[in-house]
Design an enzyme around this catalytic site. Structure first.
Site, PDB file in Angstrom:
ATOM      1  N   CYS A   1     -41.769 -78.353 -73.773  1.00 38.61           N
ATOM      2  CA  CYS A   1     -43.142 -77.959 -73.439  1.00 38.61           C
ATOM      3  C   CYS A   1     -43.730 -77.106 -74.548  1.00 38.61           C
ATOM      4  O   CYS A   1     -44.919 -77.133 -74.802  1.00 38.61           O
ATOM      5  CB  CYS A   1     -43.168 -77.215 -72.116  1.00 38.61           C
ATOM      6  SG  CYS A   1     -42.052 -75.809 -72.079  1.00 38.61           S
TER       7      CYS A   1
ATOM      8  N   LYS B   1     -35.927 -80.928 -56.180  1.00 42.34           N
ATOM      9  CA  LYS B   1     -36.106 -82.355 -56.486  1.00 42.34           C
ATOM     10  C   LYS B   1     -36.050 -82.494 -58.000  1.00 42.34           C
ATOM     11  O   LYS B   1     -37.005 -82.204 -58.716  1.00 42.34           O
ATOM     12  CB  LYS B   1     -37.434 -82.897 -55.949  1.00 42.34           C
ATOM     13  CG  LYS B   1     -37.315 -84.377 -55.692  1.00 42.34           C
ATOM     14  CD  LYS B   1     -38.273 -85.354 -56.283  1.00 42.34           C
ATOM     15  CE  LYS B   1     -38.987 -85.280 -57.531  1.00 42.34           C
ATOM     16  NZ  LYS B   1     -38.326 -86.067 -58.615  1.00 42.34           N
TER      17      LYS B   1
ATOM     18  N   GLU C   1     -50.831 -83.917 -75.447  1.00 43.80           N
ATOM     19  CA  GLU C   1     -49.403 -83.716 -75.665  1.00 43.80           C
ATOM     20  C   GLU C   1     -48.745 -85.069 -75.977  1.00 43.80           C
ATOM     21  O   GLU C   1     -48.967 -86.044 -75.260  1.00 43.80           O
ATOM     22  CB  GLU C   1     -48.800 -83.131 -74.385  1.00 43.80           C
ATOM     23  CG  GLU C   1     -47.370 -82.702 -74.519  1.00 43.80           C
ATOM     24  CD  GLU C   1     -46.821 -82.110 -73.213  1.00 43.80           C
ATOM     25  OE1 GLU C   1     -47.077 -82.685 -72.138  1.00 43.80           O
ATOM     26  OE2 GLU C   1     -46.128 -81.082 -73.279  1.00 43.80           O
TER      27      GLU C   1
ATOM     28  N   GLU D   1     -45.748 -74.734 -64.209  1.00 48.32           N
ATOM     29  CA  GLU D   1     -45.368 -74.597 -65.624  1.00 48.32           C
ATOM     30  C   GLU D   1     -45.594 -75.961 -66.258  1.00 48.32           C
ATOM     31  O   GLU D   1     -44.808 -76.883 -66.039  1.00 48.32           O
ATOM     32  CB  GLU D   1     -43.886 -74.187 -65.735  1.00 48.32           C
ATOM     33  CG  GLU D   1     -43.585 -72.820 -65.183  1.00 48.32           C
ATOM     34  CD  GLU D   1     -44.180 -71.699 -66.029  1.00 48.32           C
ATOM     35  OE1 GLU D   1     -44.443 -71.918 -67.216  1.00 48.32           O
ATOM     36  OE2 GLU D   1     -44.402 -70.614 -65.472  1.00 48.32           O
TER      37      GLU D   1
HETATM   38  P1  NAD Z   1     -43.624 -85.205 -64.790  1.00 48.27           P
HETATM   39  O1  NAD Z   1     -44.784 -84.367 -64.418  1.00 48.27           O
HETATM   40  O2  NAD Z   1     -43.817 -86.659 -64.926  1.00 48.27           O
HETATM   41  O3  NAD Z   1     -42.445 -85.030 -63.703  1.00 48.27           O
HETATM   42  C1  NAD Z   1     -41.922 -83.755 -63.384  1.00 48.27           C
HETATM   43  C2  NAD Z   1     -41.354 -83.813 -61.990  1.00 48.27           C
HETATM   44  O4  NAD Z   1     -42.404 -83.955 -61.048  1.00 48.27           O
HETATM   45  C3  NAD Z   1     -40.410 -84.975 -61.725  1.00 48.27           C
HETATM   46  O5  NAD Z   1     -39.367 -84.513 -60.900  1.00 48.27           O
HETATM   47  C4  NAD Z   1     -41.302 -85.981 -60.995  1.00 48.27           C
HETATM   48  O6  NAD Z   1     -40.606 -86.867 -60.170  1.00 48.27           O
HETATM   49  C5  NAD Z   1     -42.178 -85.063 -60.186  1.00 48.27           C
HETATM   50  N1  NAD Z   1     -43.511 -85.556 -59.816  1.00 48.27           N
HETATM   51  C6  NAD Z   1     -44.336 -86.331 -60.561  1.00 48.27           C
HETATM   52  N2  NAD Z   1     -45.514 -86.487 -59.920  1.00 48.27           N
HETATM   53  C7  NAD Z   1     -45.427 -85.778 -58.763  1.00 48.27           C
HETATM   54  C8  NAD Z   1     -46.317 -85.554 -57.664  1.00 48.27           C
HETATM   55  N3  NAD Z   1     -47.534 -86.063 -57.637  1.00 48.27           N
HETATM   56  N4  NAD Z   1     -45.887 -84.788 -56.647  1.00 48.27           N
HETATM   57  C9  NAD Z   1     -44.653 -84.223 -56.672  1.00 48.27           C
HETATM   58  N5  NAD Z   1     -43.766 -84.425 -57.666  1.00 48.27           N
HETATM   59  C10 NAD Z   1     -44.155 -85.188 -58.704  1.00 48.27           C
HETATM   60  O7  NAD Z   1     -43.025 -84.563 -66.116  1.00 48.27           O
HETATM   61  P2  NAD Z   1     -41.810 -85.054 -67.006  1.00 48.27           P
HETATM   62  O8  NAD Z   1     -42.197 -86.255 -67.780  1.00 48.27           O
HETATM   63  O9  NAD Z   1     -40.587 -85.103 -66.186  1.00 48.27           O
HETATM   64  O10 NAD Z   1     -41.675 -83.798 -67.987  1.00 48.27           O
HETATM   65  C11 NAD Z   1     -42.419 -83.625 -69.135  1.00 48.27           C
HETATM   66  C12 NAD Z   1     -43.560 -82.672 -68.923  1.00 48.27           C
HETATM   67  O11 NAD Z   1     -43.079 -81.417 -68.442  1.00 48.27           O
HETATM   68  C13 NAD Z   1     -44.285 -82.343 -70.218  1.00 48.27           C
HETATM   69  O12 NAD Z   1     -45.662 -82.347 -69.988  1.00 48.27           O
HETATM   70  C14 NAD Z   1     -43.797 -80.945 -70.558  1.00 48.27           C
HETATM   71  O13 NAD Z   1     -44.656 -80.206 -71.379  1.00 48.27           O
HETATM   72  C15 NAD Z   1     -43.657 -80.350 -69.200  1.00 48.27           C
HETATM   73  N6  NAD Z   1     -42.750 -79.199 -69.218  1.00 48.27           N
HETATM   74  C16 NAD Z   1     -43.261 -77.943 -69.012  1.00 48.27           C
HETATM   75  C17 NAD Z   1     -42.427 -76.829 -69.089  1.00 48.27           C
HETATM   76  C18 NAD Z   1     -42.953 -75.431 -68.904  1.00 48.27           C
HETATM   77  O14 NAD Z   1     -42.148 -74.530 -68.660  1.00 48.27           O
HETATM   78  N7  NAD Z   1     -44.250 -75.185 -69.029  1.00 48.27           N
HETATM   79  C19 NAD Z   1     -41.077 -77.010 -69.357  1.00 48.27           C
HETATM   80  C20 NAD Z   1     -40.596 -78.303 -69.559  1.00 48.27           C
HETATM   81  C21 NAD Z   1     -41.440 -79.386 -69.479  1.00 48.27           C
END
Ligand code: NAD
Length: 496
Positions: free
Chosen positions: A287, A179, A388, A253
């Site tokens: 991240c 997804k 963040e 992650e």
């Molecule tokens: P997000 O958490 O809003 O969304 C990530 C994904 O999760 C999307 O596909 C979203 O539709 C889905 N999602 C959201 N809520 C959900 C739920 N309750 N159940 C299932 N799926 C759900 O994050 P974002 O804004 O897309 O990305 C930015 C974040 O990702 C930042 O916090 C960043 O630090 C983190 N990030 C972490 C890493 C790592 O490797 N640690 C890498 C890249 C980004």
């Protein structure tokens, strides 16, 4: 139904484009222009169920029957195809998330290394023979796939992060439902199309698009054995709670608030370049963004001046152009968040060294551009030092001794990464040991590799991607006991 756009995508399940059951869709936006990018399926329970069933079937069918060596070879062939198509994937992603096409291209090119590495490990997943006390018994372990893995990814590095989860999961013999983020859904279709072109059977990789609702349907599906999630801390918490409710396992992650620490003996130029690339590459939307910098008092003014001068010179513009150094942030909401967090920091007493505002780029007036921003004299208790931003905002502060800076660096609930700049080798390794972070870089920043474990301490995550140990998270171990003797065993006596 939102306005139709030129590009239109359905879900991709068992090798077929499948329209969403309820006929719902959403439109994503190009952040460089503010105009629509494409229309995607807004998936719900029925769509997710269809994709999970396809993945179960592929696991029981052709994929499950393939030898690990063949499985690995197909993964490698897939890597080659992605690399050949890297340019198209990169443009697609840059047009959806506003990150530099050069970075997206580099990521789409390098993921083949992940598929080679994990493809090569597929036939090295071995059980063990256990020397149990009862000599007439043969006891051995089998390492088996979990079943269907849900791979849920964010928008900032779609192909890179998808492959980081998919590669070990496939090597272990699982099948997948991806997804992608609702902001960058397009490249996942290209990846799966290329996988099938490389010979990976239909149904091994499936894509359902949508937002939180689609993600929740996937996390809640009883036939999804494992969730490999990359994204925000908040979503990670919600996913862990939902998965925990039905005892499904998760790799998480999550976000970070990573510090760069510059000691008085550091090579200042290297530290300045490391800090700048750590926070302004990808407009801070990584991240591992080094969003806090602690600089020793003896060189604080010099480092702050150099950082500010360089930050002011960063060229903002169209991420598809080679001369652009920083593109827009990915969404209007992110732009508003950058602005609000800077305002709050100023209200709480931080000082503005440079930037701090939205900016209009000529010819791209609809784009979501924010100035490279440096705040200084920021205190540990300030909101911006604890949360963040995920934007191009650096918080700078000074320190005087090692214990003080260690406490400051460790003083958030995150623990993804940390950078150290010093020429003192003893200090470097002592600090590396005491820092609460999954990755510590000494005199470098933002380095990652397919064979080096990556993940978070504290609230930055659970489990690891990359490296051999990441395979374990997609396997389960069966212990097999075989009595080799014909002598009748009394079942009610435990024999040791
Ligand atoms: P997000 O958490 O809003 O969304 C990530 C994904 O999760 C999307 O596909 C979203 O539709 C889905 N999602 C959201 N809520 C959900 C739920 N309750 N159940 C299932 N799926 C759900 O994050 P974002 O804004 O897309 O990305 C930015 C974040 O990702 C930042 O916090 C960043 O630090 C983190 N990030 C972490 C890493 C790592 O490797 N640690 C890498 C890249 C980004």
């Amino acid at each position: 139904m939102p306005n139709a756009t030129a590009l239109s995508f359905q879900n991709y399940i068992a090798g077929q484009n499948v329209a969403p059951a309820a006929g719902r869709s959403f439109v994503s936006t190009n952040p460089t222009t503010g105009k629509p990018y494409g229309t995607f399926a807004e998936s719900g329970l029925a769509d997710v169920d269809c994709a999970v069933r396809a993945a179960v079937e592929a696991g029981n069918g052709p994929w499950g029957k393939l030898s690990p060596t063949r499985r690995g070879r197909l993964m490698m062939a897939w890597g080659d195809k992605i690399a050949v198509n890297a340019e198209g994937i990169a443009r697609m992603e840059s047009e959806q998330n506003g990150k530099l096409v050069a970075e997206m291209r580099a990521q789409a090119t390098v993921v083949k290394e992940w598929l080679y590495y994990f493809g090569g490990l597929a036939d090295k997943i071995e059980g063990r023979v256990i020397p149990v006390e009862r000599q007439s018994v043969l006891n051995y372990t089998l390492r088996e796939p979990l079943g269907v893995v849900a791979v849920i990814v964010p928008w900032n590095s779609p192909t890179f992060l998808t492959i980081m989860s998919v590669a070990p999961a496939l090597a272990a013999g699982n099948t997948i439902v991806i997804k992608p983020s609702e902001i960058t859904s397009a490249s996942a279709f290209e990846l799966v199309r290329l996988a099938e072109e490389a010979g990976i059977p239909p149904g091994v990789l499936n894509v359902v698009t949508g937002g939180r609702e689609a993600g929740e349907a996937l996390v809640g599906h009883e036939q999804v054995a494992k969730i490999s999630f990359t994204g925000s801390e908040g979503a990670g918490r919600a996913i862990a709670a939902q998965a925990g409710g039905r005892l499904a396992s998760c790799t998480l992650e999550l976000g970070g608030k990573s510090p760069n620490i510059v000691f008085g003996d550091a090579t200042v130029e290297n530290a300045v370049v490391g800090i700048l690339s750590g926070i302004f590459a990808a407009a801070g939307q990584t991240c591992i963004a080094g969003s806090r910098a602690y600089v020793h008092s003896s060189i604080y003014e010099e480092v702050a001046d150099r950082l500010a001068q360089r930050a002011r010179a960063i060229k903002l513009g169209d991420p598809l152009l080679a001369e652009t150094q920083m593109g827009p942030v990915a969404t209007q909401a992110q732009l508003a968040k950058d602005e609000a967090m800077v305002q709050r920091a100023l209200f709480e007493g931080a000082e503005l060294l440079t930037g701090g505002n939205r900016v209009s780029v000529p010819g791209l007036e609809g784009g979501y551009f924010f100035q490279p921003t440096i705040l200084h004299n920021v205190k540990s208790e300030n909101y911006i030092m604890q949360e963040e931003v995920f934007g191009p905002v650096l918080s700078l502060t000074r320190f005087n001794d090692d214990d003080e800076v260690l406490a400051l660096a460790n003083g958030t609930r995150f623990g993804l990464a940390a950078g150290l700049w010093t020429r003192d080798i003893r200090r470097a390794h002592q600090m590396a040991k005491r820092l609460q972070a999954g990755t510590v870089w000494i005199n470098t920043y933002r380095a990652l590799a397919f064979n080096s474990p990556f993940g978070g301490y504290k609230n930055s995550g659970l489990g690891r991607v990359n490296g051999i140990e990441s395979l374990d998270q997609f396997l389960q171990t069966k212990s097999v006991w075989c009595e080799m003797s014909e002598e009748i065993q009394d079942p009610f006596v435990i024999k040791v």
